[in-house]
Design a protein around this motif. Structure first.
Motif, mmCIF file in Angstrom:
data_model
loop_
_atom_site.group_PDB
_atom_site.id
_atom_site.type_symbol
_atom_site.label_atom_id
_atom_site.label_comp_id
_atom_site.label_asym_id
_atom_site.label_seq_id
_atom_site.Cartn_x
_atom_site.Cartn_y
_atom_site.Cartn_z
ATOM 1 N N PRO A 67 0.794 -1.236 0.000
ATOM 2 C CA PRO A 67 0.000 0.000 0.000
ATOM 3 C C PRO A 67 0.825 1.285 0.000
ATOM 4 O O PRO A 67 0.321 2.342 -0.365
ATOM 5 N N MET A 68 2.104 1.231 0.411
ATOM 6 C CA MET A 68 2.937 2.431 0.372
ATOM 7 C C MET A 68 4.397 2.023 0.172
ATOM 8 O O MET A 68 4.764 0.858 0.380
ATOM 9 N N LEU A 69 5.216 2.982 -0.281
ATOM 10 C CA LEU A 69 6.638 2.739 -0.560
ATOM 11 C C LEU A 69 6.814 1.487 -1.418
ATOM 12 O O LEU A 69 7.633 0.605 -1.144
ATOM 13 N N ARG A 70 6.042 1.438 -2.504
ATOM 14 C CA ARG A 70 5.979 0.211 -3.298
ATOM 15 C C ARG A 70 7.285 -0.132 -3.975
ATOM 16 O O ARG A 70 7.548 -1.311 -4.293
ATOM 17 N N HIS A 71 8.135 0.869 -4.237
ATOM 18 C CA HIS A 71 9.358 0.603 -4.992
ATOM 19 C C HIS A 71 10.294 -0.365 -4.277
ATOM 20 O O HIS A 71 11.096 -1.029 -4.911
ATOM 21 N N PHE A 72 10.177 -0.454 -2.955
ATOM 22 C CA PHE A 72 11.066 -1.357 -2.219
ATOM 23 C C PHE A 72 10.726 -2.834 -2.441
ATOM 24 O O PHE A 72 11.625 -3.676 -2.454
ATOM 25 N N THR A 73 9.454 -3.169 -2.621
ATOM 26 C CA THR A 73 9.063 -4.585 -2.602
ATOM 27 C C THR A 73 8.146 -5.001 -3.757
ATOM 28 O O THR A 73 7.785 -6.187 -3.850
#
Length: 454
Positions: free
Chosen positions: A442-448
């Protein structure tokens, strides 16, 4: 002398693992085409980030031996505090384990529904920590900062007219104003002293504190020395001291310009806010004289703060990054101009115009860089900052690929290898395709997030 050499000698080496393109394709598939999911052993040149990836000096390693691990009142804290106050004499120095912890504490205390925090450009964790408190994170960088091809000495500058408009129309909603130096999301571009000074004047006019996200304060100071009239004869240390004289507080990831692998701090002048911050620190990080760090970390930060303002180091740092950027420019690879301090940013949207921004040209380019040469870089574009509204996605302002250079780690031969690999990627760019996201958090998608090539 025109030739810039590393102002240090290498006393310890770490072996790199060589891989084939076929092996790297297999690693990409296992990682769902997310470069954060790669094992670092499978990366040859790691330019994912400059955060926490610096090589520490002999003095820093010697300082580690002096680390005092007392729970409270460690002399290591006071050595760190003294070194920081030499540059930034804030009343309250609150150590944290890294910069995002400082952000979490600060925005938890000042944020809330209906509020807005302006910045030249919020970086990813900064934006996430602001928005986690239901506060609006508003970017007000000057228009020049959104044009990668434009040559301008201070593309990180705050748009003062838009800031004034915000402060006039929503005064009660703004708990503080932030400036990120250098402006990471905008290509590592610096902020001028004049802009810092004028931002402070606006803040004083409306009774708002000015905070700096100061992760790369020394690099910003050196750009001021190189580019701003009246500063050529000033030392980097003196410029840093002037920068901080205009601020009421700061958040800091010491993993950048304090030259360490772990650490950060929140610095404040407001007594009441500092008391609340220390109470939250005890709940989440630790006692206020260690704040989630060991005494060894505090000692290394103290030395790093002294070393980072050395002019020979900063000249090498800025010039070596410029070396990579100029080489890519000569190859016809579009980059963010002028070259920033800690990284070279490739304009993936301009390099790959056949890939729709909603198919993530930055991620496509970063994947190809790894496939061709084992180089791991970071997409800073629609994957990281694309907007979601009414079930639709909207592209970010720019699609960049950041080649962040760890401090004091790679030699010119490593950089020359990167240049050769980018030349090969550039020759085959027309064959690159975009990607779809098959899963995202749902947030900070670029990491995972998981990707699938089209």
């Amino acid at each position: 002398m025109k030739t810039i050499i590393e102002p240090f000698r290498i006393k310890s080496v770490e072996p790199l693992t060589m891989t084939t393109e076929l092996e790297r394709e297999s690693f990409l598939k296992k990682a769902n085409y997310n470069l954060f999911a790669l094992k670092s052993d499978d990366v040859l040149i790691d330019m994912l980030t400059d955060s926490g990836t610096s090589a520490m000096s002999t003095k820093q390693w010697a300082g580690i031996q002096l680390g005092d691990e007392s729970y409270a009142g460690s002399p290591s804290f006071y050595r760190f505090e003294s070194a920081l106050k030499e540059l930034a004499p804030f009343k309250h120095i609150i150590p944290t384990h890294q910069g995002r912890a400082a952000e979490k504490i600060l925005f938890s205390l000042v944020g809330g529904p209906g509020k807005v925090i302006p910045n030249n450009t919020h970086f990813d964790t900064t934006r996430a920590n602001v928005e986690a408190t239901t506060t609006e994170a508003l970017d007000l960088v000057r228009q020049e900062g959104l044009d990668p091809r434009l040559e301008h000495p201070f593309k990180g500058n705050m748009d003062l007219a838009r800031l004034r408009d915000l402060l006039e129309t929503r005064t009660d909603d703004v708990p503080l104003v932030m400036l990120t130096i250098t402006n990471n999301s905008g290509g590592g571009q610096p902020v001028s002293m004049e802009n810092i000074r004028e931002t402070k004047k606006l803040c004083e006019e409306f009774g708002k504190p000015l905070f700096l996200d100061a992760c790369r304060f020394a690099e910003n100071a050196y750009f001021i020395k190189l580019r701003e009239p009246g500063y050529a004869d000033k030392t980097p240390k003196a410029i840093v001291q002037e920068i901080f004289s205009y601020a009421d507080g700061m958040t800091m990831s010491a993993k950048k310009d304090a030259l360490v692998n772990m650490g950060g701090w929140l610095a404040l002048n407001d007594d009441e806010l500092a008391m609340s911050a220390r109470n939250m620190l005890i709940l989440t990080e630790g006692f206020p004289t260690y704040g989630g760090l060991s005494g060894r970390d505090l000692e290394a930060m103290a030395v790093g703060l002294e070393e980072v303002v050395e002019e020979d180091y900063l000249n090498y740092r800025i010039r070596s990054t410029e070396y990579l950027g100029n080489a890519l420019d000569k190859l016809g690879i579009p980059i963010m101009k002028p070259v920033g301090g800690h990284a070279v940013y490739i304009d993936a949207r301009a390099m790959l115009p056949h890939i729709n921004p909603l198919n993530y040209p930055g991620q496509s380019l970063a994947i190809e860089m790894y496939r061709v040469g084992g180089i791991r870089a970071c997409e800073i574009g629609t994957v990281m900052f694309g907007k979601q509204a009414d079930g639709k996605e909207f592209p970010a302002a720019m699609d960049l690929v950041r080649m962040a250079i760890p401090r004091r780690v790679y030699t010119q031969s490593h950089i020359d290898y990167c240049i050769e690999c980018l030349d090969l990627v550039n020759q085959k760019k027309a064959s690159l395709t975009g990607l779809n996201i098959t899963w995202e958090p749902p947030m900070l998608r670029h990491f995972t997030a998981h990707f699938n090539p089209l």
